[in-house]
Design an enzyme around this catalytic site. Structure first.
Site, PDB file in Angstrom:
ATOM      1  N   GLN A 201      33.955  41.183  33.225  1.00 41.11           N
ATOM      2  CA  GLN A 201      35.183  40.828  32.225  1.00 41.11           C
ATOM      3  C   GLN A 201      34.879  39.791  31.143  1.00 41.11           C
ATOM      4  O   GLN A 201      35.528  39.975  30.078  1.00 41.11           O
ATOM      5  CB  GLN A 201      36.294  40.162  33.134  1.00 41.11           C
ATOM      6  CG  GLN A 201      36.840  41.093  34.083  1.00 41.11           C
ATOM      7  CD  GLN A 201      36.462  40.818  35.673  1.00 41.11           C
ATOM      8  OE1 GLN A 201      35.160  40.825  35.606  1.00 41.11           O
ATOM      9  NE2 GLN A 201      37.118  41.098  36.573  1.00 41.11           N
ATOM     10  N   ASP A 242      43.329  32.143  39.395  1.00 41.67           N
ATOM     11  CA  ASP A 242      44.151  33.384  40.010  1.00 41.67           C
ATOM     12  C   ASP A 242      45.136  32.657  41.029  1.00 41.67           C
ATOM     13  O   ASP A 242      46.206  33.351  41.430  1.00 41.67           O
ATOM     14  CB  ASP A 242      43.287  34.280  40.699  1.00 41.67           C
ATOM     15  CG  ASP A 242      42.586  35.142  39.642  1.00 41.67           C
ATOM     16  OD1 ASP A 242      41.501  34.626  39.213  1.00 41.67           O
ATOM     17  OD2 ASP A 242      43.221  36.086  39.198  1.00 41.67           O
ATOM     18  N   ASN A 252      39.301  31.037  41.615  1.00 39.56           N
ATOM     19  CA  ASN A 252      39.267  31.962  40.305  1.00 39.56           C
ATOM     20  C   ASN A 252      38.058  32.989  40.881  1.00 39.56           C
ATOM     21  O   ASN A 252      37.463  32.991  41.666  1.00 39.56           O
ATOM     22  CB  ASN A 252      38.888  31.053  39.252  1.00 39.56           C
ATOM     23  CG  ASN A 252      39.083  31.911  38.082  1.00 39.56           C
ATOM     24  OD1 ASN A 252      39.959  32.357  37.494  1.00 39.56           O
ATOM     25  ND2 ASN A 252      37.908  31.558  37.062  1.00 39.56           N
TER      26      ASN A 252
HETATM   27  O1  MRU Z   1      39.550  40.221  38.940  1.00 36.38           O
HETATM   28  P1  MRU Z   1      40.762  39.706  37.740  1.00 36.38           P
HETATM   29  O2  MRU Z   1      39.897  40.327  36.409  1.00 36.38           O
HETATM   30  O3  MRU Z   1      41.833  40.263  37.849  1.00 36.38           O
HETATM   31  O4  MRU Z   1      40.417  38.469  37.877  1.00 36.38           O
HETATM   32  C1  MRU Z   1      40.786  37.399  36.704  1.00 36.38           C
HETATM   33  C2  MRU Z   1      40.215  36.196  36.645  1.00 36.38           C
HETATM   34  O5  MRU Z   1      39.854  35.596  37.805  1.00 36.38           O
HETATM   35  C3  MRU Z   1      40.112  35.272  35.593  1.00 36.38           C
HETATM   36  O6  MRU Z   1      39.057  34.582  35.369  1.00 36.38           O
HETATM   37  C4  MRU Z   1      41.116  34.717  35.074  1.00 36.38           C
HETATM   38  O7  MRU Z   1      41.020  33.214  35.072  1.00 36.38           O
HETATM   39  C5  MRU Z   1      42.608  34.459  35.982  1.00 36.38           C
HETATM   40  S1  MRU Z   1      43.812  35.236  35.300  1.00 36.38           S
HETATM   41  C6  MRU Z   1      44.291  34.288  33.988  1.00 36.38           C
END
Ligand code: MRU
Length: 367
Positions: A201, A242, A252
């Site tokens: 990501q 998250d 997170n």
């Molecule tokens: O698995 P994802 O891409 O949905 O996870 C998102 C994250 O963990 C991000 O780092 C994020 O900070 C959380 S959403 C703003």
């Protein structure tokens, strides 16, 4: 934010007032494509396979998913099965549960015939609220970057992990909002972007966003952050989350904890940016956060663009090797310098959160 000069949000309603349109994040950074969601199953698939991802956007997509379900069949039974379908898509980002509880509370008492319109209305409000929340996070976090920029003529170096930019939210983003605001204000910033295996990501989405907005950045492998911090090349870290507990433990993307440990060892401030729907008031200890485990194929293979411009998936490991794919980890509150919320900046602790959210009691339901 703008893509090729045109303003975009990450999710919106089509002109027909019914179909939901999202940016297909599985196609970035090589192609910018949108996907139309017609049914609740489309919305659930989009969340599950990460066409949309990021805690705030997952919540917004679930809200619209419920509206799509009710537009077809507004009965009690369909309302409950749509909530169950959407709730089962991803376990960790608490915004999903928050949005479904919020809509469920509004929709259950309504007559069936009024439910679809009410669901579309509330889903739209959730999106607008998310934009306002993230703008406030940006303004609150900007002060920290301004502080770090004082008395220096070189850019402020900020390390971030995963993608917590506008693609993870409806607009602005959480961790990236302060950086966009600093850049727009003329404060020189440079962002170290963790690639964030296995789904990349950072390399695919954060780098794409920052490039589109003209923010200087450098992609690094996930293991580089500690070295950069030892060399004084990181002024501060900002990540998203998250799910953050009522005591300030931060769940997170996998790898966040290791960055927080390195930051602590090197006296680098480690900030976490979060919208209030990401606080799980019902949970005290981060260790109780459900951690998603995803398909091992995400670790065993990688997809990229080859020299001929074709997107190709290749194997990374010997045939027969198995992989474990833990998608999130928990950073204990003691390693977090402060939380940047839409209501202000606070200590990562129960007391800190209570100063900003005196109306919320720890141990209470989240919504
Ligand atoms: O698995 P994802 O891409 O949905 O996870 C998102 C994250 O963990 C991000 O780092 C994020 O900070 C959380 S959403 C703003």
């Amino acid at each position: 934010m703008r893509v090729d000069g045109r303003p975009y949000r990450s999710i919106w309603l089509d002109e027909d007032g019914r179909t939901v349109v999202v940016i297909d994040q599985t196609r970035l950074p090589h192609s910018f494509a949108t996907r139309r969601l017609h049914t609740v199953e489309d919305a659930a698939d989009a969340i599950r396979i990460m066409v949309v991802r990021g805690a705030p956007l997952i919540g917004a997509t679930a809200a619209y998913g419920l509206a799509l379900a009710l537009a077809r069949d507004p009965s009690d039974g369909n309302l409950e099965s749509a909530i169950a379908l959407l709730a089962a898509t991803r376990p960790t980002a608490v915004n999903l549960r928050w949005a479904l509880e919020d809509l469920g509370r509004i929709l259950r008492p309504l007559a069936a015939g009024d439910r679809a319109a009410a669901a579309y209305r509330r889903a739209g409000e959730i999106c607008d609220e998310d934009v306002a929340i993230n703008r406030a996070i940006g303004e609150n976090g900007l002060a920290l970057i301004e502080q770090a920029a004082q008395g220096r003529d070189s850019p402020v170096n900020v390390l971030t992990h995963c993608n917590a930019g506008w693609l993870a939210a409806v607009d602005w983003g959480t961790a990236l909002a302060p950086l966009y605001m600093a850049h727009d204000k003329g404060i020189p910033v440079h962002v170290w972007v963790d690639e964030t295996r296995p789904r990349n990501q950072g390399a695919a989405l954060t780098a794409w966003e920052l490039a589109r907005h003209g923010v200087p950045h450098t992609v690094i492998v996930d293991n580089a952050g500690g070295h950069l911090m030892q060399r004084g090349m990181v002024d501060l870290c900002i990540t998203g989350t998250d799910r953050t507990t009522a005591r300030g433990d931060v769940c997170n993307k996998i790898g966040t904890y290791l960055k927080a440990l390195a930051a602590s060892d090197n006296d680098v401030p480690f900030y976490v940016a979060l919208p209030h729907p990401t606080i799980d008031w019902s949970l005290a200890d981060g260790a109780d956060t459900p951690i998603e485990q995803r398909d091992e194929d995400e670790v065993l293979t990688i997809t990229g663009r080859d020299e001929a411009g074709q997107e190709t998936k290749v194997a990374l490991t010997p045939a027969g090797s198995r992989a474990a794919n833990y998608a999130f980890d928990v950073t204990p509150a003691r390693l977090v310098t402060a939380l940047i919320t839409d209501r202000g900046v606070c200590d990562a602790s129960e007391e800190g959160l209570q100063t900003l959210f005196p109306d919320r009691a720890a141990g209470a339901p989240s919504s």
